[in-house]
Design a protein around this motif. Structure first.
Motif, short mmCIF file in Angstrom:
data_model
loop_
_atom_site.label_atom_id
_atom_site.label_comp_id
_atom_site.label_asym_id
_atom_site.label_seq_id
_atom_site.Cartn_x
_atom_site.Cartn_y
_atom_site.Cartn_z
N PRO A 389 0.80 -1.13 0.07
CA PRO A 389 -0.06 0.09 0.06
C PRO A 389 0.86 1.30 -0.15
O PRO A 389 1.72 1.40 0.84
N VAL A 390 0.45 2.21 -0.89
CA VAL A 390 1.19 3.43 -1.01
C VAL A 390 0.08 4.57 -0.78
O VAL A 390 -1.11 4.59 -1.00
N ASP A 391 0.60 5.95 -0.54
CA ASP A 391 -0.31 7.01 -0.12
C ASP A 391 -0.95 7.62 -1.41
O ASP A 391 -2.00 7.89 -1.52
N VAL A 392 0.03 7.60 -2.50
CA VAL A 392 -0.70 8.27 -3.90
C VAL A 392 -0.74 7.32 -4.72
O VAL A 392 0.18 6.34 -5.02
N PRO A 393 -2.08 7.03 -5.54
CA PRO A 393 -2.17 6.02 -6.49
C PRO A 393 -1.24 6.03 -7.61
O PRO A 393 -0.84 7.18 -8.16
N PRO A 394 -0.56 5.15 -7.89
CA PRO A 394 0.61 5.03 -9.20
C PRO A 394 0.13 5.88 -10.55
O PRO A 394 0.51 6.21 -11.30
N GLN A 395 -1.45 5.48 -10.69
CA GLN A 395 -1.84 6.23 -11.68
C GLN A 395 -1.76 7.46 -11.75
O GLN A 395 -1.96 8.00 -13.18
N GLN A 396 -1.74 8.35 -10.96
CA GLN A 396 -1.54 9.84 -10.71
C GLN A 396 -0.32 10.21 -10.88
O GLN A 396 0.10 11.51 -10.93
N ILE A 397 1.00 9.56 -11.00
CA ILE A 397 2.01 9.76 -10.91
C ILE A 397 2.81 9.64 -12.29
O ILE A 397 2.83 8.21 -13.02
N ARG A 398 3.23 10.84 -13.05
CA ARG A 398 4.04 10.66 -14.26
C ARG A 398 5.51 10.43 -14.00
O ARG A 398 6.17 11.01 -13.07
N VAL A 399 5.89 9.41 -14.91
CA VAL A 399 7.35 8.95 -14.72
C VAL A 399 7.97 9.09 -15.97
O VAL A 399 7.74 8.34 -16.77
N GLN A 400 9.39 9.60 -15.99
CA GLN A 400 10.32 9.35 -17.04
C GLN A 400 11.57 8.72 -16.58
O GLN A 400 12.12 8.64 -15.62
N LEU A 418 7.56 -0.45 -14.15
CA LEU A 418 6.75 0.56 -13.64
C LEU A 418 5.25 0.61 -14.23
O LEU A 418 4.26 1.00 -13.45
N ARG A 419 5.44 0.49 -15.46
CA ARG A 419 3.86 0.80 -16.07
C ARG A 419 2.82 -0.45 -15.70
O ARG A 419 1.68 -0.18 -15.62
N ALA A 420 3.51 -1.64 -15.60
CA ALA A 420 2.66 -2.77 -15.34
C ALA A 420 2.03 -2.56 -13.98
O ALA A 420 0.94 -3.29 -13.66
N THR A 421 2.78 -1.91 -13.11
CA THR A 421 2.13 -1.83 -11.90
C THR A 421 1.40 -0.46 -11.50
O THR A 421 0.67 -0.26 -10.36
N GLY A 422 1.19 0.25 -12.50
CA GLY A 422 0.08 1.18 -12.76
C GLY A 422 0.63 2.61 -12.73
O GLY A 422 0.03 3.66 -13.07
N PHE A 423 2.03 2.85 -12.75
CA PHE A 423 2.49 4.05 -13.16
C PHE A 423 2.35 4.80 -14.49
O PHE A 423 2.24 3.86 -15.42
N ASP A 424 2.14 5.91 -14.43
CA ASP A 424 1.79 6.68 -15.80
C ASP A 424 3.27 6.99 -16.53
O ASP A 424 3.72 8.15 -16.23
N THR A 425 3.83 5.95 -17.01
CA THR A 425 5.28 6.07 -17.59
C THR A 425 5.16 6.98 -19.07
O THR A 425 4.03 6.78 -19.71
N THR A 426 6.24 7.61 -19.61
CA THR A 426 6.33 8.17 -20.63
C THR A 426 6.48 7.15 -21.85
O THR A 426 5.76 7.41 -23.15
N ARG A 427 6.58 5.80 -21.60
CA ARG A 427 6.86 5.05 -22.69
C ARG A 427 8.12 5.33 -23.52
O ARG A 427 8.23 4.65 -24.57
N ALA A 428 9.03 6.18 -23.23
CA ALA A 428 9.99 6.70 -24.03
C ALA A 428 11.20 6.81 -23.20
O ALA A 428 11.60 7.87 -22.96
N PRO A 429 11.88 5.80 -22.67
CA PRO A 429 13.03 5.72 -21.73
C PRO A 429 14.23 6.30 -22.38
O PRO A 429 14.29 6.07 -23.93
N PRO A 487 5.10 -4.60 -6.82
CA PRO A 487 4.00 -3.97 -7.32
C PRO A 487 3.38 -3.02 -5.97
O PRO A 487 3.66 -3.41 -4.76
N VAL A 488 2.59 -2.01 -6.49
CA VAL A 488 2.22 -1.09 -5.24
C VAL A 488 0.82 -0.95 -5.53
O VAL A 488 0.26 -1.22 -6.46
N ARG A 489 -0.13 -0.57 -4.75
CA ARG A 489 -1.64 -0.20 -4.77
C ARG A 489 -1.93 1.19 -3.75
O ARG A 489 -1.19 1.12 -2.80
N PRO A 490 -2.73 1.83 -4.10
CA PRO A 490 -3.11 2.75 -3.34
C PRO A 490 -3.79 2.47 -1.94
O PRO A 490 -4.56 1.57 -1.96
N GLU A 491 -3.41 3.17 -0.97
CA GLU A 491 -3.91 2.59 0.37
C GLU A 491 -5.39 2.77 0.38
O GLU A 491 -6.22 2.10 0.80
N ASP A 492 -5.99 3.90 -0.56
CA ASP A 492 -7.25 4.23 -0.44
C ASP A 492 -7.66 4.20 -1.94
O ASP A 492 -7.70 4.99 -2.55
#
Length: 510
Positions: A389-400, A418-429, A487-492
Motif C-alpha cells: 500500500p502507498v499514499d498516492v495512487p501510481p496512476q496519478q504519477i507521471r514517470v520518465q 513501472l507501467r505494469a504496476t500502474g505508473f503513468d510512464t512516458t513509454r520513452a526511456p 507492485p504497489v497499490r493505493p492505500e485508499d
C-alpha cells in the motif's frame, strides 16, 4: 492529479514494524499448498458443525451474554429482504477499563453514552459475501417520537446527529432510526464497548494492520510508523478511534475501521481461529461474554457464522460508506452534521435489500479470486507478489525513466515494469547523462514528495533526490543495482459508485 505538498523527510519503503507494547513483527505462515489450508478449514468447520461435537464445544456460551430487546413493540418495520442484516454499534463505554489501560490508551474523561461507530453488516443469502456499510456517527438523522431513556420525558420527532439516538433511546431507538433512514430491516443487534473490543482482539492474538504513512494522534496516543504492525486490543482501539491523523477526520476514521474489520476477517478465515475449535470457542466466549446482543443471537448463531465463513477470503467481504451529499450540513441547535446523498444512498440500500454485491467482480474474474484489482487496471490480479500500500495512487504519477548504466535495454525494462504496476510512464526511456550510476535515483520536485515516496516504494533501495523546480514528472535514473519493481497499490483505492472496496484491496499483503 496530485497537488503540491510540503517537503517532508523521505520515508523508507514500508517494512514490518514492531508495534508498541505487546506488538511484534508480522509472523509469516510457513508456505503450504492452498488445497491443504482449505482441507484443514473444511475439517475444522465440519468438527464445529457436527451436531453433538459442535454443541459440546460451544456449550454454556449463552449464559454470559447480556441481553437487550431492540425490537420491542416496533411497528411498521421495513419488509425483510434476502440475506441476514446485523446492526453493529460501538459505544464509548469504559466502565470496565482498568486505570492502567485508561492511562496508556488515553481513555479518560466522561463517556457521552452514545455510539462511536455504527455499521450495517449484510451477510448474503448464500453466505458467500459480507457487505459492511459504515454510517457516519455525525449523520443528520430525524428521530421518531420516543421516550427518553435517561429522563423518562416523552419527545416528539426531532433532528439530531445519528449517534445521539443511542443516548436518548438506547438500542431500540438506534435500530428504529437506522431502519427509518435505510429501509433495511435489522435481524440482529450487537453492541460492543471499549472493553469488549479490546478483549476480543486480544483473544484473537492481535490483528495485523499496515499503513503507507505515519499515523499520529495526540488525542488517542496512536503512534504508528509506515509499515506493518500487529496490534493488541488497546492499540487496536487507538487505531479505530483516531480522528486527528489527517484532515479526513471521521470519514478517515471510518476507512481505518473498515480496514481493521477486513484484517479481522482475514485472520479469522486464514487459520488462526476457524481451524482450531478450541480457539474458536475462546474467541466466541470472549465476544459473547462481553457484548450486548438481541435475544435471538447466541451460540447457535455463532456456529452458523463459523460455518458460513468456511470459504471466505478477504475478497469475500466488501466495505462501503454511505454516499455523502454535504459533509458539513449546518443544523440550528446541533451544529455541523453529515448529510447523505439521498438518491445514491437509496440505491446502495436497495442493493442490500436485493442481496446484490456492492462491488461487482472484475471482468473475467470470479468472486474472491486473486489480489485486489481496481477498475481500469488490467493485469493487477495476475501479479504473484502482494502489492504494497502507498499514499498516492501510481496512476496519478507521471514517470520518465533514464538508463544510467551501459546495460542495453535497462531503461525499457524499468519503464515496462513501472507501467505494469500502474505508473503513468512516458513509454520513452532515454539514456542518462551518466552511464556509471550504481544506485537507482529518484529525482523529484519537493512539492510532489508523496508521489516520489510512492515511486521509491516500488523501487526499494533507491535514492531519493529532491530537485527544486523539476515539476510534477518524477525522474527515475536506473542504476546497476536495479533488480525488479515491487507492485504497489493505493492505500485508499478507487471506490466506484458506492465508495466500495473489497477486503483483499485493503488488507496487508503477504
Amino acid at each position: 492529479m496530485p497537488q503540491p505538498h510540503r517537503p517532508t523527510r523521505p520515508a523508507r519503503p514500508p517494512q514490518p514494524q514492531r508495534a508498541r507494547r505487546g506488538g511484534g513483527p508480522a509472523r509469516h505462515r510457513a508456505d503450504r499448498p492452498r488445497w491443504g489450508v482449505r482441507l484443514a478449514a473444511g475439517l475444522a468447520v465440519a468438527v464445529l458443525g457436527s451436531g453433538a461435537i459442535g454443541h459440546a464445544v460451544m456449550t454454556g456460551l449463552d449464559t454470559g451474554i447480556e441481553r437487550v430487546d431492540p425490537f420491542k413493540d416496533m411497528k411498521n418495520r421495513p419488509q425483510a429482504g434476502h440475506g441476514l442484516n446485523f446492526l453493529l454499534v460501538g459505544t464509548d463505554g469504559r466502565d470496565k477499563i482498568t486505570p492502567q489501560d485508561k492511562r496508556e490508551y488515553r481513555l479518560g474523561g466522561a463517556p457521552c453514552h452514545c455510539t462511536d461507530t455504527v455499521m450495517l453488516v449484510h451477510l448474503s443469502a448464500n453466505r458467500q459475501r459480507a457487505s459492511v456499510v459504515s454510517l457516519p456517527r455525525d449523520s443528520y438523522a430525524e428521530l421518531p417520537a420516543h421516550r427518553d431513556d435517561s429522563s423518562g420525558k416523552q419527545h416528539g420527532p426531532h433532528a439530531v446527529k445519528l449517534n445521539a439516538a443511542y443516548a436518548e433511546g438506547g438500542p431500540q431507538l438506534t435500530v428504529r432510526t437506522v431502519e427509518n433512514m435505510t429501509r433495511v430491516k435489522i435481524d440482529h443487534y450487537l453492541e460492543v464497548d471499549f472493553s469488549s473490543f479490546m478483549k476480543t482482539v486480544d483473544a484473537m492474538g492481535g490483528v495485523e494492520v499496515c499503513t503507507a504513512k505515519a499515523l499520529h494522534d495526540q488525542n488517542t496516543g496512536l503512534d504508528l510508523l509506515p509499515g506493518t504492525h500487529r496490534l493488541s486490543g488497546g492499540q487496536a482501539l487507538q487505531y479505530v478511534r483516531s480522528r486527528h491523523v489527517d484532515g479526513a477526520a471521521d470519514l478517515g476514521r471510518m476507512q481505518r475501521q473498515q480496514r481493521f474489520v477486513a484484517a479481522l476477517v482475514k485472520q479469522a478465515t486464514g487459520g488462526g481461529v476457524l481451524l482450531n475449535p478450541v480457539k474458536f470457542k475462546e474467541v466466541s466466549s470472549t465476544l459473547l461474554g462481553s457484548v450486548r446482543a438481541d435475544r435471538g443471537f447466541g451460540s447457535e448463531q455463532m456456529l452458523a457464522l463459523g460455518q458460513a465463513l468456511r470459504d471466505f477470503t478477504p475478497a469475500s467481504s466488501e466495505f462501503a460508506s454511505v454516499p455523502i451529499g454535504n459533509a458539513s450540513y449546518p443544523v440550528k441547535g446541533i451544529g455541523s452534521t453529515v448529510k447523505w446523498d439521498e438518491p445514491k444512498a437509496a440505491q446502495l440500500f436497495e442493493a442490500l435489500r436485493q442481496d446484490r454485491p456492492l462491488a461487482p467482480a472484475a471482468p473475467g474474474q470470479g468472486r474472491g479470486q486473486g489480489q485486489g484489482q481496481e477498475q481500469g487496471q488490467p493485469g493487477r490480479r495476475a501479479q504473484q507478489q502482494p502489492a504494497v500500500p502507498v499514499d498516492v495512487p501510481p496512476q496519478q504519477i507521471r514517470v520518465q525513466v533514464e538508463n544510467g548504466t551501459r546495460i542495453d535495454g535497462l531503461g525499457g525494462r524499468v519503464d515496462t515494469a513501472l507501467r505494469a504496476t500502474g505508473f503513468d510512464t512516458t513509454r520513452a526511456p532515454v539514456g542518462g547523462a551518466s552511464r556509471d550510476v550504481k544506485r537507482t535515483v529518484i529525482a523529484y520536485d519537493p512539492r510532489w514528495d508523496r508521489s516520489a515516496r510512492t515511486v521509491s516504494t516500488a523501487l526499494p533501495g533507491s535514492e531519493l533526490r529532491a530537485v527544486a523546480g523539476q515539476g510534477r514528472t518524477v525522474l527515475v535514473i536506473a542504476g546497476a543495482d536495479y533488480r525488479k519493481v515491487v507492485p504497489v497499490r493505493p492505500e485508499d483505492p478507487y471506490q466506484g459508485q458506492f465508495g466500495v472496496v473489497t477486503g483483499d484491496q485493503v488488507v496487508c499483503g503477504r
